[in-house]
Design a protein around this motif. Sequence first.
Motif, PDB file in Angstrom:
ATOM      1  N   LEU A   1       0.846  -1.192   0.000  1.00 48.11           N
ATOM      2  CA  LEU A   1       0.000   0.000   0.000  1.00 48.11           C
ATOM      3  C   LEU A   1       0.880   1.240   0.000  1.00 48.11           C
ATOM      4  O   LEU A   1       1.886   1.292   0.717  1.00 48.11           O
ATOM      5  N   LEU A   2       0.503   2.232  -0.811  1.00 46.43           N
ATOM      6  CA  LEU A   2       1.180   3.530  -0.797  1.00 46.43           C
ATOM      7  C   LEU A   2       0.299   4.528  -0.062  1.00 46.43           C
ATOM      8  O   LEU A   2      -0.917   4.561  -0.276  1.00 46.43           O
ATOM      9  N   ILE A   3       0.905   5.335   0.793  1.00 49.25           N
ATOM     10  CA  ILE A   3       0.150   6.414   1.439  1.00 49.25           C
ATOM     11  C   ILE A   3       0.697   7.758   0.971  1.00 49.25           C
ATOM     12  O   ILE A   3       1.902   7.957   0.872  1.00 49.25           O
ATOM     13  N   ALA A   4      -0.220   8.676   0.661  1.00 45.69           N
ATOM     14  CA  ALA A   4       0.142  10.026   0.216  1.00 45.69           C
ATOM     15  C   ALA A   4      -0.766  11.024   0.934  1.00 45.69           C
ATOM     16  O   ALA A   4      -1.667  11.610   0.331  1.00 45.69           O
ATOM     17  N   PRO A   5      -0.532  11.220   2.245  1.00 43.74           N
ATOM     18  CA  PRO A   5      -1.399  12.105   3.037  1.00 43.74           C
ATOM     19  C   PRO A   5      -1.009  13.579   2.895  1.00 43.74           C
ATOM     20  O   PRO A   5      -0.783  14.293   3.869  1.00 43.74           O
ATOM     21  N   MET A   6      -0.928  14.045   1.656  1.00 41.35           N
ATOM     22  CA  MET A   6      -0.391  15.362   1.356  1.00 41.35           C
ATOM     23  C   MET A   6      -1.381  16.479   1.675  1.00 41.35           C
ATOM     24  O   MET A   6      -2.560  16.239   1.888  1.00 41.35           O
ATOM     25  N   HIS A   7      -0.851  17.715   1.675  1.00 39.75           N
ATOM     26  CA  HIS A   7      -1.704  18.901   1.817  1.00 39.75           C
ATOM     27  C   HIS A   7      -1.639  19.713   0.532  1.00 39.75           C
ATOM     28  O   HIS A   7      -1.680  20.944   0.564  1.00 39.75           O
ATOM     29  N   LEU A   8      -1.511  19.066  -0.604  1.00 44.30           N
ATOM     30  CA  LEU A   8      -1.291  19.757  -1.875  1.00 44.30           C
ATOM     31  C   LEU A   8      -2.491  19.675  -2.809  1.00 44.30           C
ATOM     32  O   LEU A   8      -2.452  20.177  -3.927  1.00 44.30           O
ATOM     33  N   ASN A   9      -3.563  19.018  -2.344  1.00 43.82           N
ATOM     34  CA  ASN A   9      -4.808  18.944  -3.105  1.00 43.82           C
ATOM     35  C   ASN A   9      -4.589  18.391  -4.513  1.00 43.82           C
ATOM     36  O   ASN A   9      -5.251  18.798  -5.466  1.00 43.82           O
ATOM     37  N   GLY A  10      -3.631  17.481  -4.640  1.00 41.98           N
ATOM     38  CA  GLY A  10      -3.330  16.897  -5.940  1.00 41.98           C
ATOM     39  C   GLY A  10      -2.763  15.501  -5.778  1.00 41.98           C
ATOM     40  O   GLY A  10      -2.604  14.997  -4.663  1.00 41.98           O
ATOM     41  N   THR A  11      -2.449  14.885  -6.907  1.00 38.31           N
ATOM     42  CA  THR A  11      -1.974  13.505  -6.912  1.00 38.31           C
ATOM     43  C   THR A  11      -0.497  13.457  -7.266  1.00 38.31           C
ATOM     44  O   THR A  11      -0.107  13.909  -8.344  1.00 38.31           O
ATOM     45  N   PRO A  12       0.351  12.910  -6.386  1.00 35.21           N
ATOM     46  CA  PRO A  12       1.778  12.822  -6.704  1.00 35.21           C
ATOM     47  C   PRO A  12       2.059  11.709  -7.703  1.00 35.21           C
ATOM     48  O   PRO A  12       1.273  10.769  -7.864  1.00 35.21           O
ATOM     49  N   ARG A  13       3.201  11.808  -8.353  1.00 27.06           N
ATOM     50  CA  ARG A  13       3.607  10.812  -9.347  1.00 27.06           C
ATOM     51  C   ARG A  13       3.731   9.418  -8.728  1.00 27.06           C
ATOM     52  O   ARG A  13       3.489   8.406  -9.389  1.00 27.06           O
ATOM     53  N   SER A  14       4.084   9.361  -7.446  1.00 29.65           N
ATOM     54  CA  SER A  14       4.280   8.065  -6.785  1.00 29.65           C
ATOM     55  C   SER A  14       3.022   7.205  -6.807  1.00 29.65           C
ATOM     56  O   SER A  14       3.106   5.972  -6.767  1.00 29.65           O
ATOM     57  N   VAL A  15       1.841   7.830  -6.891  1.00 32.36           N
ATOM     58  CA  VAL A  15       0.583   7.073  -6.894  1.00 32.36           C
ATOM     59  C   VAL A  15       0.511   6.139  -8.095  1.00 32.36           C
ATOM     60  O   VAL A  15       0.191   4.951  -7.963  1.00 32.36           O
ATOM     61  N   PHE A  16       0.819   6.664  -9.299  1.00 35.60           N
ATOM     62  CA  PHE A  16       0.737   5.754 -10.447  1.00 35.60           C
ATOM     63  C   PHE A  16       2.027   4.973 -10.651  1.00 35.60           C
ATOM     64  O   PHE A  16       2.016   3.914 -11.276  1.00 35.60           O
ATOM     65  N   GLU A  17       3.146   5.458 -10.103  1.00 41.53           N
ATOM     66  CA  GLU A  17       4.372   4.654 -10.145  1.00 41.53           C
ATOM     67  C   GLU A  17       4.198   3.377  -9.325  1.00 41.53           C
ATOM     68  O   GLU A  17       4.721   2.318  -9.680  1.00 41.53           O
ATOM     69  N   ALA A  18       3.473   3.477  -8.207  1.00 40.38           N
ATOM     70  CA  ALA A  18       3.172   2.288  -7.403  1.00 40.38           C
ATOM     71  C   ALA A  18       2.013   1.506  -8.003  1.00 40.38           C
ATOM     72  O   ALA A  18       2.011   0.271  -8.009  1.00 40.38           O
ATOM     73  N   GLY A  19       1.032   2.229  -8.525  1.00 37.89           N
ATOM     74  CA  GLY A  19      -0.174   1.591  -9.035  1.00 37.89           C
ATOM     75  C   GLY A  19       0.071   0.637 -10.187  1.00 37.89           C
ATOM     76  O   GLY A  19      -0.614  -0.382 -10.315  1.00 37.89           O
ATOM     77  N   ILE A  20       1.050   0.930 -11.040  1.00 36.66           N
ATOM     78  CA  ILE A  20       1.309   0.040 -12.180  1.00 36.66           C
ATOM     79  C   ILE A  20       1.800  -1.329 -11.732  1.00 36.66           C
ATOM     80  O   ILE A  20       1.740  -2.297 -12.496  1.00 36.66           O
ATOM     81  N   TYR A  21       2.269  -1.429 -10.485  1.00 36.10           N
ATOM     82  CA  TYR A  21       2.702  -2.720  -9.951  1.00 36.10           C
ATOM     83  C   TYR A  21       1.592  -3.401  -9.145  1.00 36.10           C
ATOM     84  O   TYR A  21       1.810  -4.450  -8.545  1.00 36.10           O
ATOM     85  N   GLY A  22       0.406  -2.786  -9.132  1.00 37.18           N
ATOM     86  CA  GLY A  22      -0.713  -3.384  -8.415  1.00 37.18           C
ATOM     87  C   GLY A  22      -0.817  -2.941  -6.973  1.00 37.18           C
ATOM     88  O   GLY A  22      -1.439  -3.626  -6.154  1.00 37.18           O
ATOM     89  N   ILE A  23      -0.234  -1.788  -6.660  1.00 38.15           N
ATOM     90  CA  ILE A  23      -0.267  -1.277  -5.285  1.00 38.15           C
ATOM     91  C   ILE A  23      -1.214  -0.083  -5.216  1.00 38.15           C
ATOM     92  O   ILE A  23      -0.967   0.951  -5.846  1.00 38.15           O
ATOM     93  N   PRO A  24      -2.317  -0.207  -4.472  1.00 40.35           N
ATOM     94  CA  PRO A  24      -3.264   0.907  -4.361  1.00 40.35           C
ATOM     95  C   PRO A  24      -2.747   1.989  -3.420  1.00 40.35           C
ATOM     96  O   PRO A  24      -1.734   1.802  -2.735  1.00 40.35           O
ATOM     97  N   SER A  25      -3.464   3.113  -3.382  1.00 40.17           N
ATOM     98  CA  SER A  25      -3.017   4.261  -2.593  1.00 40.17           C
ATOM     99  C   SER A  25      -4.110   4.771  -1.673  1.00 40.17           C
ATOM    100  O   SER A  25      -5.304   4.625  -1.957  1.00 40.17           O
ATOM    101  N   ILE A  26      -3.664   5.383  -0.591  1.00 36.48           N
ATOM    102  CA  ILE A  26      -4.530   6.244   0.217  1.00 36.48           C
ATOM    103  C   ILE A  26      -4.038   7.664  -0.021  1.00 36.48           C
ATOM    104  O   ILE A  26      -2.888   7.994   0.275  1.00 36.48           O
ATOM    105  N   LEU A  27      -4.899   8.495  -0.588  1.00 35.13           N
ATOM    106  CA  LEU A  27      -4.525   9.848  -1.000  1.00 35.13           C
ATOM    107  C   LEU A  27      -5.380  10.869  -0.261  1.00 35.13           C
ATOM    108  O   LEU A  27      -6.601  10.711  -0.160  1.00 35.13           O
ATOM    109  N   ALA A  28      -4.748  11.919   0.249  1.00 39.90           N
ATOM    110  CA  ALA A  28      -5.472  13.013   0.897  1.00 39.90           C
ATOM    111  C   ALA A  28      -5.723  14.129  -0.111  1.00 39.90           C
ATOM    112  O   ALA A  28      -4.807  14.558  -0.812  1.00 39.90           O
TER     113      ALA A  28
END
Length: 367
Positions: free
Chosen positions: A266-293
Amino acid sequence: MEHEIHIITQQGEMVDKFKLLTPHVYEIRGIPVLFTAENFGYIRTIFVNLKSFFYYKEVAKVVAIIREIGPDIVHLNEIGMFSLAKRVKQELRIPVVMHARTVPNRKYKLLLKLFTNQCNRFVDQLICITKSVAYQYPEILHKSVIYNPIQLDENEANRISAINYDSQVFKVLFLANFYKQKGVEETLKAIIELRANLNIQFVIIGSNIKSQAFFKSLFGRLLNLLNVYPDYENRMRKAIQEYELKNVTLLGQVRDIKSEIQNCHLLIAPMHLNGTPRSVFEAGIYGIPSILALYHKIDDLVEHEVNGLVINEKNYKELVNGIVCLERDRSKLKAFGEAAKEKYIQICAQDLAAREMNEVYLRLLAN
């Protein structure tokens, strides 16, 4: 249709990399860029914009280079390059494409109005890298979303190893440099909250954005105390010692990020940037979902309860609950992971991004 690419870039390490793509590379000191980004305060926003003034003399140099090249399209790689866009549009009469990579600060209404006005006057097409970026520019007339491509061909995609979603040890990955806006504090609070469950292990890839020498200086200690540039590496080490944490591994900067990603669940991205970091799809292509703020919870790269979870910003309790939920429900974790992989391999494909970008160029040339 053949393309002859000319790249004007700031002096630095990227010059040699660009020369691998084209022999037509021109070096400059920099370009003035108006700046606004979500959750960057007034002082930092003013500082970055003032620093930009030192590069205004470079605009004339860039215009001269562009005039000599005589291109069909000028593509500016970051929103805010309006001083250059204005001269290219008015003096050279060349269509201008501009990229928007960061979500603007929703609180700075005057800057948003300025960016919108300048785009509508001097930019023929604004390319937003996510829907979250586009959402914050509702009054810009000519904009589209083209996702950043992933450097992964079809053969590589087919060779991706399957994730063991049923592993007893559940590895949670945080992948970002230690900016306050990246959600480092929320991550640390979640680690402390979940310290009793040793089946949940946190893997932290990243480091301070300032050197240890900086944090040892009087100025660095002051900024750390004021929480302007927090020394998160030191804070994490102290927390590990104080709470005797056995559920976290600090890797710092690593070379083989892909291998580390594939060892997690699992990838966590609890950011305060109101957007999606590149790491979300870099992890996602390997089958790893994300928790995004997100502040504006729109379905974009992460679709809530489809290929991940979307939580409120600055809420570590929601982060903890999301981690625990997916650690306990491995069927949901697997469903999210498979959906993430399928989506990102499709919408972040290099050939798709190239085709969509080329369609923008052709449409502008036709007009």
